[in-house]
Scaffold this motif. Structure first.
Motif, short mmCIF file in Angstrom:
data_model
loop_
_atom_site.label_atom_id
_atom_site.label_comp_id
_atom_site.label_asym_id
_atom_site.label_seq_id
_atom_site.Cartn_x
_atom_site.Cartn_y
_atom_site.Cartn_z
N ARG A 86 0.82 -1.22 0.00
CA ARG A 86 0.00 0.00 0.00
C ARG A 86 0.85 1.26 0.00
N GLY A 87 2.15 1.12 -0.22
CA GLY A 87 3.01 2.29 -0.39
C GLY A 87 3.58 2.86 0.89
N MET A 88 3.43 2.15 2.01
CA MET A 88 3.99 2.64 3.26
C MET A 88 5.49 2.35 3.31
N GLU A 89 6.28 3.36 3.65
CA GLU A 89 7.73 3.21 3.68
C GLU A 89 8.19 2.80 5.08
N GLU A 90 9.19 1.91 5.13
CA GLU A 90 9.73 1.51 6.42
C GLU A 90 10.55 2.66 7.01
N VAL A 91 10.24 3.01 8.25
CA VAL A 91 10.94 4.09 8.93
C VAL A 91 12.18 3.54 9.63
N ARG A 92 11.98 2.48 10.39
CA ARG A 92 13.07 1.90 11.18
C ARG A 92 12.72 0.45 11.48
N SER A 93 13.74 -0.37 11.62
CA SER A 93 13.51 -1.77 12.01
C SER A 93 14.62 -2.23 12.94
N LEU A 94 14.32 -3.25 13.69
CA LEU A 94 15.29 -3.81 14.62
C LEU A 94 15.05 -5.31 14.74
N GLU A 95 16.10 -6.08 14.55
CA GLU A 95 15.97 -7.53 14.67
C GLU A 95 15.63 -7.91 16.10
N TRP A 96 14.74 -8.86 16.23
CA TRP A 96 14.32 -9.29 17.57
C TRP A 96 15.50 -9.68 18.44
N ASP A 97 16.43 -10.43 17.86
CA ASP A 97 17.57 -10.94 18.63
C ASP A 97 18.49 -9.84 19.14
N LYS A 98 18.36 -8.63 18.61
CA LYS A 98 19.24 -7.53 19.01
C LYS A 98 18.56 -6.54 19.97
N ILE A 99 17.33 -6.84 20.34
CA ILE A 99 16.62 -5.95 21.26
C ILE A 99 17.10 -6.21 22.69
N GLU A 100 17.64 -5.18 23.30
CA GLU A 100 18.15 -5.30 24.66
C GLU A 100 17.18 -4.64 25.64
N PHE A 101 16.91 -5.34 26.73
CA PHE A 101 16.04 -4.80 27.77
C PHE A 101 16.58 -5.22 29.13
N ARG A 102 16.79 -4.25 29.99
CA ARG A 102 17.37 -4.51 31.32
C ARG A 102 18.73 -5.21 31.21
N GLY A 103 19.48 -4.88 30.16
CA GLY A 103 20.80 -5.44 29.97
C GLY A 103 20.81 -6.85 29.42
N GLU A 104 19.64 -7.36 29.00
CA GLU A 104 19.56 -8.72 28.48
C GLU A 104 18.95 -8.74 27.08
N LEU A 105 19.35 -9.74 26.30
CA LEU A 105 18.75 -9.98 24.98
C LEU A 105 17.64 -11.02 25.16
N LEU A 106 16.49 -10.55 25.61
CA LEU A 106 15.41 -11.45 26.03
C LEU A 106 14.79 -12.22 24.87
#
Length: 232
Positions: free
Chosen positions: A194-214
């Motif tokens: 539908r023509g929507m452009e990707e603004v930003r993406s992040l691989e799940w495995d690289k998401i850090e929360f509380r110092g951990e890759l949950l």
């Protein structure tokens, strides 16, 4: 429920009626779809939610933030089946974000890991407010919060129709742009088509929360979370 915006939208396609939410019954049916479709299929929910550790206060906050608040804006779209008693079989829940509006960031520290992680992941890839900051000529963003389709109605193009007609509803609401977050490859393809452009993406495995890759080792059904935007 009293709606902030009073928009009337109604179109028929492939035997289904796509329309704005108008009645308490439709809201109730949307809530059931939110519970059994979105909260069942959304990958962060599927991997991390443990309802037993969520307090009533947290559950109410989550429902208000993701469902009742956006519905109250009056700019959401549903698909109903006239052959099934006008039952809601699909929904695209959305809200309007205006320039100059400021919502205080809620304190999530007392809530479960799941709720904190959901909002953390969404914040990492952007927000409607960020789109207003980076596009100074825009004043109103149509924020598509969630989508759900009844299981027996899937594979009929309803998700794509909901998006297309939601964008029409966004224009009716005098929005300058539309913003959405994607947590699955299927929805990403629909947005791109539908023509929507990707603004930003992040691989799940690289998401850090509380110092951990949950997210490492979890099955999310796709490799990343992403945000998408379209000028209207």
């Amino acid at each position: 429920m009293k709606f902030k915006h009073h928009l009337q939208f109604r179109e028929t396609s492939d035997g289904l009626v796509y329309k704005s939410i108008e009645t308490e019954l439709e809201i109730s049916q949307c809530y059931q779809l939110y519970q059994k479709s979105f909260l069942k299929d959304e990958p962060i929910t599927r991997n991390f939610r443990d309802k037993k550790v969520q307090t009533q206060k947290e559950l109410k906050f989550f429902d208000d933030c993701l469902f009742y608040g956006p519905v109250g804006d009056g700019v959401s779209l549903i698909a109903v089946d006239p052959e099934a008693g006008n039952r809601v079989v699909g929904m695209r829940i959305s809200s309007v974000v205006d320039r100059g509006e400021s919502d205080e960031c809620p304190d999530l520290s007392s809530y479960s890991l799941y709720t904190q992680l959901v909002f953390h992941c969404f914040d990492l890839v952007g927000s409607p407010e960020e789109m207003l900051d980076t596009h100074p000529t825009l004043n109103r963003i149509y924020y598509m919060t969630m989508m759900g389709v009844e299981e027996e109605y899937r594979g009929r193009g309803i998700a794509g129709n909901l998006l297309t007609k939601s964008l029409d509803l966004a224009r009716l609401a005098r929005c300058d742009g539309a913003y959405v977050t994607a947590t699955s490859g299927i929805t990403r393809r629909i947005f791109a088509k539908r023509g929507m452009e990707e603004v930003r993406s992040l691989e799940w495995d690289k998401i850090e929360f509380r110092g951990e890759l949950l997210c490492v080792g979890k099955d999310f059904g796709s490799d990343k979370i992403s945000s998408h935007f379209l000028k209207l």
